[in-house]
Design an enzyme around this catalytic site. Structure first.
Site, PDB file in Angstrom:
ATOM      1  N   HIS A 176      -8.658   7.100   3.576  1.00 32.62           N
ATOM      2  CA  HIS A 176      -8.106   8.415   3.223  1.00 32.62           C
ATOM      3  C   HIS A 176      -9.138   9.273   2.516  1.00 32.62           C
ATOM      4  O   HIS A 176     -10.127   8.776   1.983  1.00 32.62           O
ATOM      5  CB  HIS A 176      -6.868   8.267   2.340  1.00 32.62           C
ATOM      6  CG  HIS A 176      -7.166   7.819   0.931  1.00 32.62           C
ATOM      7  ND1 HIS A 176      -7.521   6.521   0.611  1.00 32.62           N
ATOM      8  CD2 HIS A 176      -7.180   8.502  -0.244  1.00 32.62           C
ATOM      9  CE1 HIS A 176      -7.726   6.422  -0.687  1.00 32.62           C
ATOM     10  NE2 HIS A 176      -7.538   7.604  -1.247  1.00 32.62           N
TER      11      HIS A 176
ATOM     12  N   HIS B 249      -4.250   0.399   8.106  1.00 36.62           N
ATOM     13  CA  HIS B 249      -4.766   0.100   6.764  1.00 36.62           C
ATOM     14  C   HIS B 249      -6.132  -0.592   6.789  1.00 36.62           C
ATOM     15  O   HIS B 249      -6.895  -0.491   5.822  1.00 36.62           O
ATOM     16  CB  HIS B 249      -3.739  -0.809   6.060  1.00 36.62           C
ATOM     17  CG  HIS B 249      -4.061  -1.142   4.641  1.00 36.62           C
ATOM     18  ND1 HIS B 249      -3.707  -0.321   3.585  1.00 36.62           N
ATOM     19  CD2 HIS B 249      -4.697  -2.210   4.086  1.00 36.62           C
ATOM     20  CE1 HIS B 249      -4.105  -0.879   2.442  1.00 36.62           C
ATOM     21  NE2 HIS B 249      -4.713  -2.015   2.712  1.00 36.62           N
TER      22      HIS B 249
ATOM     23  N   HIS C 187      -6.920   1.825   1.914  1.00 38.52           N
ATOM     24  CA  HIS C 187      -6.396   2.530   3.091  1.00 38.52           C
ATOM     25  C   HIS C 187      -7.290   3.755   3.347  1.00 38.52           C
ATOM     26  O   HIS C 187      -7.542   4.537   2.428  1.00 38.52           O
ATOM     27  CB  HIS C 187      -4.950   2.967   2.837  1.00 38.52           C
ATOM     28  CG  HIS C 187      -4.242   3.368   4.094  1.00 38.52           C
ATOM     29  ND1 HIS C 187      -3.209   2.633   4.646  1.00 38.52           N
ATOM     30  CD2 HIS C 187      -4.433   4.411   4.933  1.00 38.52           C
ATOM     31  CE1 HIS C 187      -2.799   3.220   5.750  1.00 38.52           C
ATOM     32  NE2 HIS C 187      -3.531   4.303   5.949  1.00 38.52           N
TER      33      HIS C 187
ATOM     34  N   CYS D 242       0.464   3.331   3.475  1.00 36.11           N
ATOM     35  CA  CYS D 242       0.840   2.818   4.801  1.00 36.11           C
ATOM     36  C   CYS D 242       2.139   3.478   5.296  1.00 36.11           C
ATOM     37  O   CYS D 242       3.004   3.838   4.496  1.00 36.11           O
ATOM     38  CB  CYS D 242       1.010   1.298   4.745  1.00 36.11           C
ATOM     39  SG  CYS D 242      -0.537   0.391   5.003  1.00 36.11           S
TER      40      CYS D 242
ATOM     41  N   CYS E  92       0.841  -1.205   0.000  1.00 32.30           N
ATOM     42  CA  CYS E  92       0.000   0.000   0.000  1.00 32.30           C
ATOM     43  C   CYS E  92       0.874   1.253   0.000  1.00 32.30           C
ATOM     44  O   CYS E  92       1.757   1.408   0.848  1.00 32.30           O
ATOM     45  CB  CYS E  92      -0.892  -0.012   1.241  1.00 32.30           C
ATOM     46  SG  CYS E  92      -1.702   1.571   1.545  1.00 32.30           S
TER      47      CYS E  92
ATOM     48  N   ASN F 229     -13.713   9.719  -1.328  1.00 33.66           N
ATOM     49  CA  ASN F 229     -14.322   8.665  -2.131  1.00 33.66           C
ATOM     50  C   ASN F 229     -14.111   7.367  -1.370  1.00 33.66           C
ATOM     51  O   ASN F 229     -12.976   6.944  -1.184  1.00 33.66           O
ATOM     52  CB  ASN F 229     -13.654   8.553  -3.509  1.00 33.66           C
ATOM     53  CG  ASN F 229     -13.906   9.773  -4.373  1.00 33.66           C
ATOM     54  OD1 ASN F 229     -14.987  10.352  -4.325  1.00 33.66           O
ATOM     55  ND2 ASN F 229     -12.917  10.171  -5.172  1.00 33.66           N
TER      56      ASN F 229
ATOM     57  N   GLN G 173      -9.390  13.422   0.366  1.00 33.92           N
ATOM     58  CA  GLN G 173      -8.610  14.322  -0.470  1.00 33.92           C
ATOM     59  C   GLN G 173      -9.032  15.773  -0.253  1.00 33.92           C
ATOM     60  O   GLN G 173     -10.121  16.047   0.243  1.00 33.92           O
ATOM     61  CB  GLN G 173      -8.815  13.982  -1.948  1.00 33.92           C
ATOM     62  CG  GLN G 173      -8.353  12.601  -2.355  1.00 33.92           C
ATOM     63  CD  GLN G 173      -8.345  12.442  -3.879  1.00 33.92           C
ATOM     64  OE1 GLN G 173      -7.804  13.265  -4.604  1.00 33.92           O
ATOM     65  NE2 GLN G 173      -8.962  11.376  -4.360  1.00 33.92           N
TER      66      GLN G 173
ATOM     67  N   SER H 108      -9.029   4.015  -5.350  1.00 36.98           N
ATOM     68  CA  SER H 108      -8.111   2.993  -5.847  1.00 36.98           C
ATOM     69  C   SER H 108      -7.300   2.346  -4.732  1.00 36.98           C
ATOM     70  O   SER H 108      -6.434   1.535  -4.994  1.00 36.98           O
ATOM     71  CB  SER H 108      -7.197   3.588  -6.913  1.00 36.98           C
ATOM     72  OG  SER H 108      -6.529   4.721  -6.401  1.00 36.98           O
TER      73      SER H 108
HETATM   74  O1  G1P Z   1      -7.769  10.879  -7.015  1.00 39.31           O
HETATM   75  P1  G1P Z   1      -8.014   9.410  -7.232  1.00 39.31           P
HETATM   76  O2  G1P Z   1      -8.451   8.694  -5.976  1.00 39.31           O
HETATM   77  O3  G1P Z   1      -6.840   8.733  -7.908  1.00 39.31           O
HETATM   78  O4  G1P Z   1      -9.222   9.320  -8.269  1.00 39.31           O
HETATM   79  C1  G1P Z   1     -10.582   9.312  -7.948  1.00 39.31           C
HETATM   80  O5  G1P Z   1     -11.031  10.562  -7.410  1.00 39.31           O
HETATM   81  C2  G1P Z   1     -10.912  11.695  -8.273  1.00 39.31           C
HETATM   82  C3  G1P Z   1     -11.544  12.893  -7.587  1.00 39.31           C
HETATM   83  O6  G1P Z   1     -12.918  12.693  -7.282  1.00 39.31           O
HETATM   84  C4  G1P Z   1     -11.552  11.447  -9.643  1.00 39.31           C
HETATM   85  O7  G1P Z   1     -11.197  12.488 -10.526  1.00 39.31           O
HETATM   86  C5  G1P Z   1     -11.093  10.115 -10.246  1.00 39.31           C
HETATM   87  O8  G1P Z   1     -11.840   9.854 -11.433  1.00 39.31           O
HETATM   88  C6  G1P Z   1     -11.318   8.991  -9.228  1.00 39.31           C
HETATM   89  O9  G1P Z   1     -10.897   7.754  -9.756  1.00 39.31           O
END
Ligand code: G1P
Ligand code: G1P
Lengths: 351, 351
Positions: A171, A118, A169, A55, A52, A158, A173, A166
């Site tokens: 998290h 994690h 873990h 981590c 990961c 997300n 943004q 993806s």
């Molecule tokens: O930033 P990450 O986790 O790689 O990506 C994810 O979140 C982003 C922000 O919502 C999007 O633009 C991406 O399509 C999504 O896969």
């Protein structure tokens, strides 16, 4: 009977934050589903995963090594959609072609690991640990917002692979940037119109009504309410609204931060308990832009947009009609609120 | 260099149809993907499937038996989001609570089987067979639009399980209703503003510019152009625009209908050839509402919103930032246009 009843008849509801209508089709919830099924959302993670890139102690794709952090860890996204570097252009907005408008955008993408562990997700963390996340949101909103080229700070998470996440873990943004993003600009316009008309914020008045009706409220404490909006689009969409009219997270006291953490834990736990899975969603805060205007019209709130509809493996597809014409939902917001109210705040894994 | 170049630098582009901006991040296309993969999109179907509720002669869930049709077959959706029945309410729009607006909605949901052959998709059908689909779109738009309670007719197709399509039998849908749906109302407002300002339709002027630049145009014949819009949001989003300014499909001659069918076949074939799979998308027509206004501002066009990004199994997730803030794309519209231009109009299955 053909006299209108919102429990049985197709209808439209108005979303005053976006100034648009959505279509509600209560009679459609019974249609059989033969379409795509999602993968089971019940995979179990180890507390530490050597592969990961979030981590503690591990190396990221670009070679940087994470510190042996405990709790929260924040860093710049290695593959950000925005860049800190300033790009120059001699084209000012007014000389741009009316139909081919384009301009550079400057910004910062941050990643916030919610925990060193994690294997956790937000609802499984302690209120204390979530309070630390909330306080970092506040710090980041403040320090990013103070930069002269940052006028908006979008904090979001997300959760789950089905929401484009993806890495399991835990998290979130932060995308901070020069411009006010489209959805925020639209919301702000409607909040302003309401504020100039009434002298109160749209969400204060809305919250008063919802408290009076008491049909769509899921959780309440001294500082916050979680409810299913009257105009909710996603099947289990909810919103957390601050009871006091404050335009950003900066106004929150230590106690508010603990109460927000408590509500985040309880709401996310209720979500997980609906289908006994880690319930996916995109969630994020809407609050005042950091453009130095006073923004009396804004009122702190947080949206939760979960994709699931009937089970852990059947989601609502916002496609065709929804992309071209209008958002559409099957079960009513009141039915969803009922399910969320009944759902326990004790996590199914701990029973 | 730090002088702005749209090939390398993050930027925003303006969508004049929706009056909103999108974020473009060309530098982000290289990020590694460890997230959700879609199932292979290459399953082979039989020409007749005894379990398919759209195949000729089969029974549907509600017991109705399909006729032994050849070619196109249209019927009312058994689980429609709208109902034909009139529902009464004594609440007129102006007495509704400003923050809790709700009203009944009346309408009709139609399903159009494009072919009796279960194994086909649009790009694999003959131009003649697709012309029949186009002529049925015209007939349905006309006959539904003539009903006094129908003011908007949305024609669309969800192609592929990833786009919420629950049956591979080639088919599309029509949702006809009393109100003008939100996205259409927004588009119409922007088309009107442009028309009142310039006396020409927004899309006529835009098409002229694109023909002059000739960078984003994918296909062109005597009556139609297919292009990647300057403001495209989905990685391979395209738009078909009629060359003549007509506000609906009713203005199309027999020859126009053949040329639209030809373009649909060629565009859908190019899509399939990008990754050698049946390329999923939601597509639909935007044209004048059937509310008896003259609608000089409208200009027939068709949107294609495909979800795929890097391969047949990695899609673009419109989540988190996109739901809360603003649509975002990685590869530029010009790069996508390049790929679509190079893609053959001879279907990979026939090579
Ligand atoms: O930033 P990450 O986790 O790689 O990506 C994810 O979140 C982003 C922000 O919502 C999007 O633009 C991406 O399509 C999504 O896969
Ligand atoms: O009508 P269908 O094919 O059953 O359903 C599909 O298309 C509809 C119209 O875009 C959507 O509302 C549904 O979410 C989707 O699964």
């Amino acid at each position: 009977s053909n006299s209108f009843n919102s429990k049985y008849h197709p209808h439209r509801r108005y979303n005053p934050l976006l100034d648009e209508w959505i279509l509600v089709s209560p009679q459609r919830a019974k249609r059989p589903w033969q379409g795509q099924q999602e993968k089971p959302l019940t995979s179990v993670q180890n507390q530490y995963d050597p592969k990961c890139y979030l981590c503690p102690g591990n190396s990221r794709v670009n070679g940087v090594q994470n510190p042996q952090y405990e709790g929260v860890y924040v860093f710049d996204n290695d593959f950000g959609a925005l860049l800190r570097v300033e790009v120059t252009t001699d084209k000012t907005e007014d000389v741009l072609d009316e139909l081919l408008k384009i301009k550079p955008e400057r910004g910062i993408n941050r990643v916030i690991c919610f925990s060193h562990d994690h294997s956790l997700t937000l609802p499984e963390m302690s209120v204390e640990a979530i309070t630390k996340v909330v306080s970092i949101w506040k710090e980041e909103y403040q320090s990013l917002g103070e930069l002269d080229y940052i006028n908006h700070v979008q904090i979001f998470e997300n959760k789950g692979a089905i929401m484009g996440c993806s890495n399991p873990h835990p998290h979130g943004q932060i995308w901070a940037q020069s411009s006010i993003p489209s959805e925020v600009a639209r919301t702000q316009q409607n909040l302003k119109n309401y504020y100039y008309k009434h002298g109160t914020t749209l969400l204060s008045d809305y919250l008063q009504k919802e408290i009076g009706i008491n049909e769509r409220i899921i959780l309440e404490n001294n500082s916050f309410v979680a409810l299913v909006p009257f105009w909710a689009t996603w099947p289990y969409e909810t919103m957390i609204i601050s009871k006091r009219q404050v335009n950003s997270i900066l106004a929150f006291t230590k106690e508010d931060q603990v109460l927000l953490a408590q509500m985040l834990k309880d709401l996310a736990t209720k979500y997980d308990n609906i289908f006994s899975i880690s319930f996916p969603y995109s969630a994020g805060i809407h609050q005042a832009p950091t453009d130095l205007e006073s923004h009396e019209e804004w009122h702190f709130h947080m949206h939760f947009y979960p994709p699931l509809l009937r089970s852990g493996s059947v989601k609502k597809f916002m496609v065709g009609y929804e992309m071209l014409a209008e958002a559409q939902r099957d079960i009513t917001p009141e039915q969803s609120a009922e399910i969320l109210k009944k759902s326990s705040t004790i996590h199914y894994k701990n029973r």
